[in-house]
Scaffold this motif. Structure first.
Motif, PDB file in Angstrom:
ATOM      1  N   ALA A 156     -10.253 -33.938  64.841  1.00 39.83           N
ATOM      2  CA  ALA A 156      -9.568 -32.701  64.467  1.00 39.83           C
ATOM      3  C   ALA A 156     -10.161 -31.473  65.148  1.00 39.83           C
ATOM      4  O   ALA A 156      -9.509 -30.430  65.223  1.00 39.83           O
ATOM      5  N   ASN A 157     -11.378 -31.588  65.666  1.00 45.95           N
ATOM      6  CA  ASN A 157     -12.030 -30.438  66.303  1.00 45.95           C
ATOM      7  C   ASN A 157     -11.744 -30.332  67.796  1.00 45.95           C
ATOM      8  O   ASN A 157     -12.305 -29.451  68.463  1.00 45.95           O
ATOM      9  N   TYR A 158     -10.862 -31.199  68.321  1.00 47.35           N
ATOM     10  CA  TYR A 158     -10.576 -31.206  69.750  1.00 47.35           C
ATOM     11  C   TYR A 158      -9.067 -31.313  69.984  1.00 47.35           C
ATOM     12  O   TYR A 158      -8.326 -31.807  69.125  1.00 47.35           O
ATOM     13  N   ALA A 159      -8.638 -30.886  71.168  1.00 49.60           N
ATOM     14  CA  ALA A 159      -7.205 -30.797  71.436  1.00 49.60           C
ATOM     15  C   ALA A 159      -6.614 -32.065  72.030  1.00 49.60           C
ATOM     16  O   ALA A 159      -5.394 -32.245  72.009  1.00 49.60           O
ATOM     17  N   GLY A 160      -7.427 -32.946  72.587  1.00 52.23           N
ATOM     18  CA  GLY A 160      -6.902 -34.162  73.188  1.00 52.23           C
ATOM     19  C   GLY A 160      -8.006 -34.972  73.834  1.00 52.23           C
ATOM     20  O   GLY A 160      -9.106 -34.452  74.106  1.00 52.23           O
ATOM     21  N   PHE A 161      -7.688 -36.258  74.100  1.00 55.20           N
ATOM     22  CA  PHE A 161      -8.701 -37.193  74.584  1.00 55.20           C
ATOM     23  C   PHE A 161      -8.137 -38.079  75.689  1.00 55.20           C
ATOM     24  O   PHE A 161      -6.957 -38.436  75.682  1.00 55.20           O
ATOM     25  N   CYS A 238       2.649 -47.931  82.108  1.00 60.95           N
ATOM     26  CA  CYS A 238       2.271 -47.199  80.903  1.00 60.95           C
ATOM     27  C   CYS A 238       3.197 -47.511  79.729  1.00 60.95           C
ATOM     28  O   CYS A 238       4.402 -47.702  79.894  1.00 60.95           O
ATOM     29  N   ARG A 239       2.589 -47.545  78.546  1.00 58.35           N
ATOM     30  CA  ARG A 239       3.302 -47.700  77.284  1.00 58.35           C
ATOM     31  C   ARG A 239       2.967 -46.480  76.435  1.00 58.35           C
ATOM     32  O   ARG A 239       1.782 -46.185  76.206  1.00 58.35           O
ATOM     33  N   ASP A 240       4.008 -45.770  75.989  1.00 63.03           N
ATOM     34  CA  ASP A 240       3.824 -44.472  75.350  1.00 63.03           C
ATOM     35  C   ASP A 240       4.342 -44.478  73.917  1.00 63.03           C
ATOM     36  O   ASP A 240       5.457 -44.930  73.653  1.00 63.03           O
ATOM     37  N   TRP A 241       3.485 -43.992  73.013  1.00 65.13           N
ATOM     38  CA  TRP A 241       3.865 -43.779  71.622  1.00 65.13           C
ATOM     39  C   TRP A 241       3.698 -42.296  71.321  1.00 65.13           C
ATOM     40  O   TRP A 241       2.584 -41.819  71.141  1.00 65.13           O
ATOM     41  N   SER A 242       4.786 -41.559  71.316  1.00 61.24           N
ATOM     42  CA  SER A 242       4.741 -40.136  71.005  1.00 61.24           C
ATOM     43  C   SER A 242       5.917 -39.739  70.117  1.00 61.24           C
ATOM     44  O   SER A 242       5.745 -39.147  69.060  1.00 61.24           O
ATOM     45  N   ALA A 243       7.101 -40.084  70.568  1.00 61.91           N
ATOM     46  CA  ALA A 243       8.309 -39.635  69.867  1.00 61.91           C
ATOM     47  C   ALA A 243       8.385 -40.137  68.437  1.00 61.91           C
ATOM     48  O   ALA A 243       8.884 -39.439  67.550  1.00 61.91           O
ATOM     49  N   SER A 244       7.884 -41.336  68.173  1.00 65.88           N
ATOM     50  CA  SER A 244       8.008 -41.923  66.837  1.00 65.88           C
ATOM     51  C   SER A 244       6.845 -41.586  65.914  1.00 65.88           C
ATOM     52  O   SER A 244       6.874 -41.941  64.735  1.00 65.88           O
ATOM     53  N   GLY A 248      -0.147 -36.702  66.126  1.00 71.37           N
ATOM     54  CA  GLY A 248      -0.856 -37.192  67.298  1.00 71.37           C
ATOM     55  C   GLY A 248       0.066 -37.904  68.270  1.00 71.37           C
ATOM     56  O   GLY A 248       1.294 -37.874  68.148  1.00 71.37           O
ATOM     57  N   ALA A 249      -0.515 -38.562  69.237  1.00 72.12           N
ATOM     58  CA  ALA A 249       0.237 -39.299  70.251  1.00 72.12           C
ATOM     59  C   ALA A 249      -0.695 -40.306  70.900  1.00 72.12           C
ATOM     60  O   ALA A 249      -1.918 -40.129  70.901  1.00 72.12           O
ATOM     61  N   ALA A 250      -0.126 -41.379  71.442  1.00 69.83           N
ATOM     62  CA  ALA A 250      -0.923 -42.443  72.049  1.00 69.83           C
ATOM     63  C   ALA A 250      -0.242 -42.922  73.317  1.00 69.83           C
ATOM     64  O   ALA A 250       0.989 -43.043  73.369  1.00 69.83           O
ATOM     65  N   ARG A 251      -1.053 -43.231  74.330  1.00 72.72           N
ATOM     66  CA  ARG A 251      -0.517 -43.764  75.578  1.00 72.72           C
ATOM     67  C   ARG A 251      -1.526 -44.713  76.196  1.00 72.72           C
ATOM     68  O   ARG A 251      -2.727 -44.421  76.224  1.00 72.72           O
ATOM     69  N   LEU A 252      -1.059 -45.850  76.674  1.00 72.34           N
ATOM     70  CA  LEU A 252      -1.892 -46.842  77.343  1.00 72.34           C
ATOM     71  C   LEU A 252      -1.352 -47.048  78.751  1.00 72.34           C
ATOM     72  O   LEU A 252      -0.180 -47.398  78.923  1.00 72.34           O
ATOM     73  N   CYS A 253      -2.192 -46.824  79.755  1.00 70.81           N
ATOM     74  CA  CYS A 253      -1.796 -47.001  81.150  1.00 70.81           C
ATOM     75  C   CYS A 253      -2.736 -48.002  81.823  1.00 70.81           C
ATOM     76  O   CYS A 253      -3.960 -47.815  81.819  1.00 70.81           O
ATOM     77  N   ILE A 254      -2.146 -49.040  82.398  1.00 73.37           N
ATOM     78  CA  ILE A 254      -2.902 -50.108  83.053  1.00 73.37           C
ATOM     79  C   ILE A 254      -2.690 -50.019  84.560  1.00 73.37           C
ATOM     80  O   ILE A 254      -1.570 -49.798  85.032  1.00 73.37           O
ATOM     81  N   HIS A 255      -3.771 -50.204  85.321  1.00 73.92           N
ATOM     82  CA  HIS A 255      -3.661 -50.287  86.774  1.00 73.92           C
ATOM     83  C   HIS A 255      -4.222 -51.639  87.210  1.00 73.92           C
ATOM     84  O   HIS A 255      -4.857 -52.360  86.425  1.00 73.92           O
ATOM     85  N   TRP A 272      -1.328 -35.207  80.680  1.00 76.33           N
ATOM     86  CA  TRP A 272      -1.327 -35.652  79.291  1.00 76.33           C
ATOM     87  C   TRP A 272      -1.951 -34.603  78.373  1.00 76.33           C
ATOM     88  O   TRP A 272      -1.401 -34.267  77.320  1.00 76.33           O
ATOM     89  N   LEU A 273      -3.094 -34.073  78.764  1.00 75.21           N
ATOM     90  CA  LEU A 273      -3.799 -33.128  77.915  1.00 75.21           C
ATOM     91  C   LEU A 273      -3.036 -31.816  77.752  1.00 75.21           C
ATOM     92  O   LEU A 273      -3.118 -31.179  76.703  1.00 75.21           O
ATOM     93  N   GLU A 274      -2.292 -31.426  78.770  1.00 76.94           N
ATOM     94  CA  GLU A 274      -1.619 -30.128  78.736  1.00 76.94           C
ATOM     95  C   GLU A 274      -0.188 -30.194  78.224  1.00 76.94           C
ATOM     96  O   GLU A 274       0.449 -29.158  78.036  1.00 76.94           O
ATOM     97  N   THR A 275       0.334 -31.397  77.975  1.00 75.61           N
ATOM     98  CA  THR A 275       1.711 -31.530  77.502  1.00 75.61           C
ATOM     99  C   THR A 275       1.776 -31.288  75.996  1.00 75.61           C
ATOM    100  O   THR A 275       1.131 -32.003  75.230  1.00 75.61           O
ATOM    101  N   PRO A 276       2.537 -30.295  75.557  1.00 77.13           N
ATOM    102  CA  PRO A 276       2.653 -30.049  74.113  1.00 77.13           C
ATOM    103  C   PRO A 276       3.256 -31.257  73.400  1.00 77.13           C
ATOM    104  O   PRO A 276       4.090 -31.967  73.953  1.00 77.13           O
ATOM    105  N   PHE A 277       2.817 -31.495  72.185  1.00 75.68           N
ATOM    106  CA  PHE A 277       3.339 -32.617  71.407  1.00 75.68           C
ATOM    107  C   PHE A 277       3.794 -32.116  70.055  1.00 75.68           C
ATOM    108  O   PHE A 277       3.091 -31.367  69.375  1.00 75.68           O
TER     109      PHE A 277
END
Length: 281
Positions: A156-161, A238-244, A248-255, A272-277
Motif C-alpha cells: 500500500a505504500n508504493y505505486a507499482g511493482f 503476456c497474460r493480463d489480469w486488470s479489467a476483471s 490492483g492489477a496483475a500481468r505475467l510476461c514470458i520470454h 506498466w508502472l505509468e499506466t493508470p488502473f
C-alpha cells in the motif's frame, strides 16, 4: 561522471531544493542510514526543485546497489526520463562479503528488509524532493523476489511493482497478501534454469513458484482466474489480469531466454508502472 557529481551536489545541499545531508551520496558513494545503505542517481538535467518519481531497484544475489547503474536500460528508460533511481544494498551474508536478500517472512536473525526499504525511501525523500505517490519498486532475481516481498507485505505504500526473474518465496500467505491489492508485473524467462518458473529448493528454503505467486496476487486483487487479455509478441507472451480485478492489477510476461534482464524489459516496465488502473468495482 557529470551525473555522479550532480547527484553529490544534490545530496550535500549545494543545489536549490535539496535538503542538506552530511557526506557524499550518489551512484558511487553509498547513502548511509541506520538500517544499511543505498546508492542513487538523479536525472542529469534536473533542476533540483521539481519533485520526481522514484524507481527502487533491488540487485540480484552477490551484486550491490552500486552495480545496478551498469545496466544501460535503467539509465536510458528511467533516469533519462525524469526518475530518481535508487539501488538499496542487500545485507552481507554471515562470514562473507556477498550481499543478498533473504526475502522471506519470519527471517529471524536477519534485517527486516521490508522496513529497510521504507527507511530508504524516507531517507531519499529527506534528501530530495520526490513524488511520494509515485514510488515504484523493481528488482532482478533475488531482487525480484524482494520486490514481491515488499508488494505482498507493504504494497500500500508504493505505486507499482515489477519483478524480473524472481517470485514470492515460500512460505507464502494462505489466501491473500496482507498489504494488497497491488499492481505487479512479473517478467520471466521460459528457459531460466537459475530461478525456474516453478522455483527450486535450496537447502531449507524454496525460491518460490511464479504460478503460485501469480495465483496469490490474483486472489489478493480479486481477479478472475483466467486472464482478461492475452498478447503474443515477437519477444514476450503476456497474460493480463486488470479489467476483471476489484483492486490492483496483475500481468505475467514470458520470454524465451534464460536468467537475465531481457531486451525490452525496461520499456515494458515503464509502460506498466505509468499506466493508470481503475478497478472494475
Amino acid at each position: 561522471m557529470a551525473r555522479v557529481w550532480l547527484a553529490v551536489l544534490f545530496m550535500m545541499g549545494f543545489v536549490g531544493g535539496a535538503v542538506a545531508q552530511t557526506g557524499p551520496c550518489s551512484a558511487d558513494d553509498a547513502c548511509k542510514i541506520d538500517e544499511g545503505s543505498y546508492h542513487l542517481m538523479a536525472p542529469p538535467d534536473w533542476d533540483g526543485q521539481t519533485p520526481l518519481p522514484v524507481l527502487v531497484f533491488f540487485h540480484g544475489f552477490g551484486s550491490s546497489g552500486r552495480t545496478i547503474f551498469n545496466a544501460g536500460s535503467l539509465k536510458s528508460t528511467f533516469l533519462n526520463n525524469g526518475y530518481i533511481v535508487v539501488g538499496p544494498n542487500g545485507s552481507l551474508r554471515p562470514g562473507s562479503n556477498t550481499r543478498f536478500w533473504p526475502a522471506r517472512p519470519n527471517n529471524e536473525g536477519f534485517r527486516d528488509d521490508v522496513a529497510f526499504t521504507r527507511a530508504v525511501v524516507d531517507d531519499v525523500a529527506a534528501r530530495l524532493p520526490v513524488q511520494r505517490d509515485r514510488v515504484f519498486v523493481t528488482g532482478f532475481s533475488a531482487g525480484g523476489s524482494m520486490a514481491w516481498m515488499v508488494a505482498c507485505y507493504d504494497g500500500a505504500n508504493y505505486a507499482g511493482f515489477v519483478s524480473v526473474a524472481g517470485a514470492l518465496r515460500r512460505p507464502v500467505p494462505a489466501e491473500t497478501c496482507p498489504a494488497g491489492p497491488v499492481r505487479l508485473l512479473q517478467i520471466h524467462g521460459f528457459a531460466d534454469g537459475q530461478v525456474p518458473i516453478e522455483g527450486r529448493a535450496i537447502g531449507n528454503w524454496h525460491q518460490g513458484d511464479v504460478f503460485e505467486s501469480m495465483n496469490l496476487l490474483r486472489n489478493t486483487n480479486q481477479c478472475r482466474t483466467n486472464p482478461d487479455e492475452i498478447t503474443i509478441g515477437d519477444r514476450f507472451r503476456c497474460r493480463d489480469w486488470s479489467a476483471s480485478c476489484g483492486g490492483g492489477a496483475a500481468r505475467l510476461c514470458i520470454h524465451d531466454g534464460g536468467h537475465g534482464l531481457p531486451r525490452g524489459w525496461s520499456d515494458m516496465a515503464k509502460t506498466w508502472l505509468e499506466t493508470p488502473f481503475e478497478p472494475s468495482n
